[in-house]
Design a protein around this motif. Structure first.
Motif, PDB file in Angstrom:
ATOM      1  N   UNK A 166       0.835  -1.195   0.000  1.00  0.00           N
ATOM      2  CA  UNK A 166       0.000   0.000   0.000  1.00  0.00           C
ATOM      3  C   UNK A 166       0.868   1.242   0.000  1.00  0.00           C
ATOM      4  N   UNK A 167       0.313   2.342  -0.476  1.00  0.00           N
ATOM      5  CA  UNK A 167       1.080   3.578  -0.446  1.00  0.00           C
ATOM      6  C   UNK A 167       0.217   4.722   0.074  1.00  0.00           C
ATOM      7  N   UNK A 168       0.882   5.816   0.367  1.00  0.00           N
ATOM      8  CA  UNK A 168       0.210   7.028   0.823  1.00  0.00           C
ATOM      9  C   UNK A 168       0.761   8.188   0.019  1.00  0.00           C
ATOM     10  N   UNK A 169      -0.126   8.942  -0.624  1.00  0.00           N
ATOM     11  CA  UNK A 169       0.301  10.036  -1.473  1.00  0.00           C
ATOM     12  C   UNK A 169       0.048  11.371  -0.793  1.00  0.00           C
ATOM     13  N   UNK A 170       0.950  12.328  -1.056  1.00  0.00           N
ATOM     14  CA  UNK A 170       0.818  13.680  -0.522  1.00  0.00           C
ATOM     15  C   UNK A 170       0.509  14.617  -1.685  1.00  0.00           C
ATOM     16  N   UNK A 171      -0.484  15.494  -1.496  1.00  0.00           N
ATOM     17  CA  UNK A 171      -0.933  16.393  -2.548  1.00  0.00           C
ATOM     18  C   UNK A 171      -0.812  17.847  -2.095  1.00  0.00           C
ATOM     19  N   UNK A 172      -0.507  18.710  -3.064  1.00  0.00           N
ATOM     20  CA  UNK A 172      -0.513  20.150  -2.814  1.00  0.00           C
ATOM     21  C   UNK A 172      -1.815  20.725  -3.342  1.00  0.00           C
ATOM     22  N   UNK A 173      -2.493  21.499  -2.514  1.00  0.00           N
ATOM     23  CA  UNK A 173      -3.782  22.095  -2.869  1.00  0.00           C
ATOM     24  C   UNK A 173      -3.535  23.507  -3.416  1.00  0.00           C
ATOM     25  N   UNK A 174      -3.791  23.701  -4.711  1.00  0.00           N
ATOM     26  CA  UNK A 174      -3.574  25.002  -5.346  1.00  0.00           C
ATOM     27  C   UNK A 174      -4.702  25.986  -5.062  1.00  0.00           C
ATOM     28  N   UNK A 175      -5.776  25.517  -4.438  1.00  0.00           N
ATOM     29  CA  UNK A 175      -6.868  26.414  -4.086  1.00  0.00           C
ATOM     30  C   UNK A 175      -8.181  26.018  -4.730  1.00  0.00           C
ATOM     31  N   UNK A 176      -9.284  26.379  -4.054  1.00  0.00           N
ATOM     32  CA  UNK A 176     -10.605  25.998  -4.541  1.00  0.00           C
ATOM     33  C   UNK A 176     -10.922  26.612  -5.900  1.00  0.00           C
ATOM     34  N   UNK A 177     -10.298  27.749  -6.212  1.00  0.00           N
ATOM     35  CA  UNK A 177     -10.575  28.390  -7.502  1.00  0.00           C
ATOM     36  C   UNK A 177     -10.049  27.564  -8.673  1.00  0.00           C
ATOM     37  N   UNK A 178      -9.188  26.579  -8.402  1.00  0.00           N
ATOM     38  CA  UNK A 178      -8.668  25.701  -9.461  1.00  0.00           C
ATOM     39  C   UNK A 178      -9.503  24.426  -9.601  1.00  0.00           C
ATOM     40  N   UNK A 179     -10.555  24.298  -8.791  1.00  0.00           N
ATOM     41  CA  UNK A 179     -11.387  23.085  -8.789  1.00  0.00           C
ATOM     42  C   UNK A 179     -12.194  23.006 -10.094  1.00  0.00           C
ATOM     43  N   UNK A 180     -12.411  21.794 -10.578  1.00  0.00           N
ATOM     44  CA  UNK A 180     -13.088  21.615 -11.863  1.00  0.00           C
ATOM     45  C   UNK A 180     -14.593  21.848 -11.771  1.00  0.00           C
ATOM     46  N   UNK A 181     -15.171  21.763 -10.570  1.00  0.00           N
ATOM     47  CA  UNK A 181     -16.609  21.960 -10.412  1.00  0.00           C
ATOM     48  C   UNK A 181     -17.095  21.389  -9.099  1.00  0.00           C
ATOM     49  N   UNK A 182     -18.395  21.469  -8.914  1.00  0.00           N
ATOM     50  CA  UNK A 182     -18.963  20.992  -7.646  1.00  0.00           C
ATOM     51  C   UNK A 182     -18.866  19.487  -7.483  1.00  0.00           C
TER      52      UNK A 182
END
Length: 864
Positions: A166-182
């Motif tokens: 198993x693995x665990x990934x770390x993500x950087x959040x660029x911000x909600x304004x970069x979200x594709x949609x609801x």
């Protein structure tokens, strides 16, 4: 933060935490099941599986990686690459999940100063331990920890079997304004909000061949942080192609494009920027463009870059100019790319020139096919057409698939493979009647023959089997033999066999070896008989054996010299060693010039003149490779406990089962007699040695002497004189031809017919097609506007030519030529203003001319 700063910061951080800093391994793995090193852990597979003990419990590296699994996405997305750098830290039975997570968190939030609220993680849905560490020890809120299935959070194995977990990934959040949609799926979504920056793999299982998971004896850690993607986060840019490592390449590409770039242009620009890095690094690790394995992948990647360059309108030669920016940005870290700067430029120029015409012809033909399919509403390209493009134009299947996919059309890959297999079946020859695997039933039951030919050239042996091929030729199997069987490019020994048990004498004219190691001796019986259990005396032709040995050792010296002069990318691609001469095939992308050939001869003969010891040793394959011995065809050595290494002083070490001289001086002289291309990316050298070299030099002297007798004391000056005389005669002949054509054109123009204001000129002229074309041009110039129709005979074939002035309505030269050529039983083609053709029924040229005139007249009258 520059990429170089990030690389150094990472490696220094883990070195401070007890990790041994190791260099990147080559892009070419030692694992024969893999084409490339595609991850940081590949060089540590044996440690991670527990089969070997690592000398260091903790390791950190920056590994150069190459992969093409997602090549169709390269350039289209912000982060897909063929070549990339992978930062990694590894633990072999030392620390596990808790320390791996803590080390990662501290590096991200302290060393890189990334705000903790910008970091999200994912864990395998069944890994409660990893979830607890992130949530309880690190303090990440539960809504920022995603629990995902195996498709997201399970790593490995590399290949069908091996370590995984198993693995665990770390993500950087660029911000909600970069979200594709609801309906965004969070870290499992491919939109621009989340960037995966680190993967922590908890290696605790091994996948067996049947798919079962077995716990490893030790629990390991394997982590990977993509340098380019992490640099993009730290530099605040939206794409890896915007980071500092890519900018010199990007600027160089854009400087060659005289327009503002469209979104499609940006994709092609990025494809080139990515692929040129991969090309340079593959070349630096010894890969050259070829038709299989790593060479095929390199050629594919380079051709994708050429196509992208064509679509951008890059001038020819632009791609080779990008080598400099790649070397400039990464040579400090990977000095090996600096040493192949010139080589890389030459390879790229050669491949680009070769492929551009293929690309244009193939892409034009494919475009026509795809347009037709789209017009019919068809969404599938049949495999036969894909194979035709490959077979006729050399257009790669992968490129056909990509271009078709751009228009929403799927390629029938299975149909292509069937076409390829049919072609291979056609090219296969039936096995020879004396194939060593099919001789009687007893051979399969006989023990392997003991070969003593390395030590002696005469011995006694007992006959174990006799297979009569005909009354004069028998096939004998002995319990032992000094005769070398044909193998590894070396021809078999020949010699004599004498029956000691009864009257019997024979010539051994060939020796083959079965897969079980039984030597089959083809014996031409001179007198007497040979019966099973007879004892015989076997003797190798020693003079012939020594000639073969000289040539075989010479191939090793030529190989070493080639690598010294041309580069380490040179590898043997085949050979043929006989008593007369040698043939050596090798990987290289262009022909050798006279200076290079001379250097190769000088280096090889320098070792000959040094009279160094030629030594043979048997050792395990791994030890042989560690000492630097070259193994050209690894599959030949699989499963062998010991391999034979032939060393010529310190100049050459190769795995080889052939016969060789004892000292290099026995070779006498190595003389290269020719060098040529035998296929794309493969060259061939012919050479002679010893007394054969002396014979070759004598024959050359004989030819030179004859030239002096025929051409004078200086043959070159004699040839120059002949050339001047020939050029003068050709010029006179051309003048006569022009005068003749002018006279013929006067006659044709005077007899022209005028139709609706257009001159229709026709006639017969028996000559070569080039002269007929010249005549049609001359007539058209003197009678514009005009349609000119000519027929004639060239040898036993009829020919037709049509030339039409620009702007004549209703006239198409290609259509008129096809009409005329069909009467001759042939065909033709061209443009609307000029076309040519012909056919085998030359006796019908007058009929063809009449048909052409009638058709042209009708078209002119209709348009008028």
């Amino acid at each position: 933060m520059q990429a170089s700063q990030l690389r150094n910061l990472y490696l220094d951080y883990f070195a401070r935490h007890g990790h041994k800093l190791l260099p990147s391994s080559s892009l070419l793995p030692k694992d024969p099941t893999l084409l490339f090193n595609s991850a940081g852990m590949v060089q540590f597979k044996e440690f991670l599986s527990g089969r070997l003990a690592s000398p260091f419990p903790r390791v950190t590296t920056c590994q150069k990686c190459f992969r093409t699994t997602d090549i169709e996405n390269v350039g289209k997305t912000a982060w897909h690459h063929t070549f990339f750098e992978m930062l990694g830290n590894f633990s072999f039975g030392d620390y596990f999940k808790e320390e791996a997570i803590k080390l990662a968190w501290q590096f991200l939030t302290k060393e890189l100063a990334i705000a903790p609220n910008r970091l999200w993680t994912s864990v395998y849905e069944g890994d409660t331990e990893a979830y607890s560490i992130w949530h309880d020890f690190i303090g990440i809120p539960g809504d920022r920890i995603a629990r995902l299935g195996k498709e997201h959070n399970w790593w490995g194995p590399v290949g069908d079997t091996g370590a995984c977990g198993p693995d665990s990934e770390v993500f950087y959040d660029a911000g909600e304004d970069k979200m594709c949609g609801t309906d965004c799926r969070g870290v499992a979504c491919d939109c621009g909000r989340f960037s995966e920056i680190w993967n922590l793999v908890f290696m605790e299982y091994e996948t067996q061949e049947n798919g079962d998971l077995v716990p490893l004896k030790q629990k390991n850690i394997d982590t990977g942080m993509g340098l380019e993607r992490m640099a993009a986060v730290l530099q605040g840019v939206q794409s890896d192609f915007e980071i500092d490592l890519f900018q010199p390449i990007i600027r160089a590409i854009e400087a060659s494009i005289p327009r503002t770039l469209s979104p499609t242009d940006l994709t092609n620009r990025n494809i080139i920027a990515d692929h040129i890095r991969g090309v340079v690094f593959l070349l630096a690790d010894g890969v050259v463009p070829g038709n299989d394995k790593q060479g095929y992948v390199l050629r594919r990647v380079l051709r994708r870059a050429v196509r992208a360059g064509e679509r951008l309108g890059l001038p020819s030669g632009t791609l080779s100019a990008l080598v400099g920016p790649v070397v400039g940005s990464l040579e400090a870290v990977y000095p090996e790319i600096g040493s192949i700067n010139s080589l890389a430029e030459r390879v790229i120029v050669h491949e680009e020139q070769t492929f551009r015409k293929t690309l244009r012809d193939g892409e034009r033909r494919l475009g026509e096919i795809l347009d037709a399919l789209a017009g019919e509403g068809n969404i599938s390209l049949c495999g036969d057409i894909a194979f035709e493009l490959y077979d006729t134009y050399g257009f790669p299947l992968e490129m056909t698939r990509e271009i078709a996919a751009e228009k929403g059309i799927v390629t029938d890959v299975e149909g292509f493979r069937e076409g390829m297999e049919k072609q291979r079946a056609r090219s296969r020859r039936a096995p020879p009647l004396n194939s060593p695997e099919g001789n009687g039933t007893l051979v399969s039951e006989i023990d392997p023959t003991k070969f003593v030919g390395y030590q002696v050239m005469q011995t006694k042996g007992q006959i174990l089997d006799v297979d009569a091929k005909d009354s004069a030729i028998k096939q004998l199997v002995f319990d032992r033999t000094p005769f070398y069987a044909e193998a590894g490019g070396q021809i078999a020994d020949s010699g004599k066999v004498e029956n000691l048990s009864r009257i019997g004498l024979g010539k051994i004219i060939g020796v083959k070896k079965t897969s079980r190691g039984v030597f089959l001796h083809q014996v031409q019986v001179v007198e007497g008989a040979f019966v099973v259990e007879d004892n015989c005396k076997l003797g190798v032709d020693a003079v012939r054996r020594r000639r073969i040995a000289r040539n075989h050792t010479a191939t090793h010296l030529i190989h070493a010299a080639l690598r010294a002069v041309l580069g380490k990318h040179v590898m043997q691609a085949g050979s043929r060693v006989s008593d007369k001469d040698l043939r050596f095939d090798f990987s290289h992308f262009e022909g050798l010039n006279a200076e290079e050939i001379a250097k190769i001869e000088d280096l090889a003969n320098e070792i000959v003149l040094a009279d160094v010891l030629v030594k043979t040793q048997e050792m395990p394959l791994l030890r042989a490779k560690e000492m630097g011995a070259l193994a050209h065809f690894d599959e030949e050595y699989k499963g062998k406990d010991l391999v034979r290494v032939v060393s010529v002083g310190d100049s050459s070490q190769e795995l080889c089962g052939g016969t060789h001289v004892s000292r290099s001086g026995e070779i006498g002289l190595i003389k290269i007699t020719s060098e040529e291309s035998i296929s794309s990316g493969v060259r061939r050298i012919h050479a002679v040695t010893g007394d054969n070299a002396l014979d070759w030099l004598r024959e050359t002297d004989k030819v030179l002497l004859q030239l002096r007798l025929e051409l004078g004391g200086d043959p070159l000056e004699g040839l120059r004189k002949l050339r001047r005389e020939m050029e003068d005669l050709c010029a006179r002949a051309e003048k006569v031809i022009q005068q003749s054509l002018t006279s013929i054109s006067d006659e044709l123009v005077s007899g022209a017919e005028e139709v609706t204001g257009i001159r229709l000129v026709s006639g017969r002229h028996d000559a070569q097609i080039a002269e007929a074309k010249q005549l049609s041009d001359l007539v058209e110039q003197r009678s514009r506007p005009a349609v000119v129709l000519l027929t004639g005979k060239e040898n036993d074939r009829g020919l037709v030519v049509c030339k039409a002035s620009d702007g004549i309505g209703g006239i198409n030269a290609a259509v008129l030529v096809r009409t005329m050529a069909s009467i001759l039983g042939g065909g033709g083609g061209g443009s609307s203003t000029f076309a040519q053709g012909g056919g085998p029924q030359a006796e019908k040229v007058d009929e063809a001319l009449r048909a052409g005139v009638d058709a042209a007249r009708s078209l002119l009258e209709g348009s008028g």
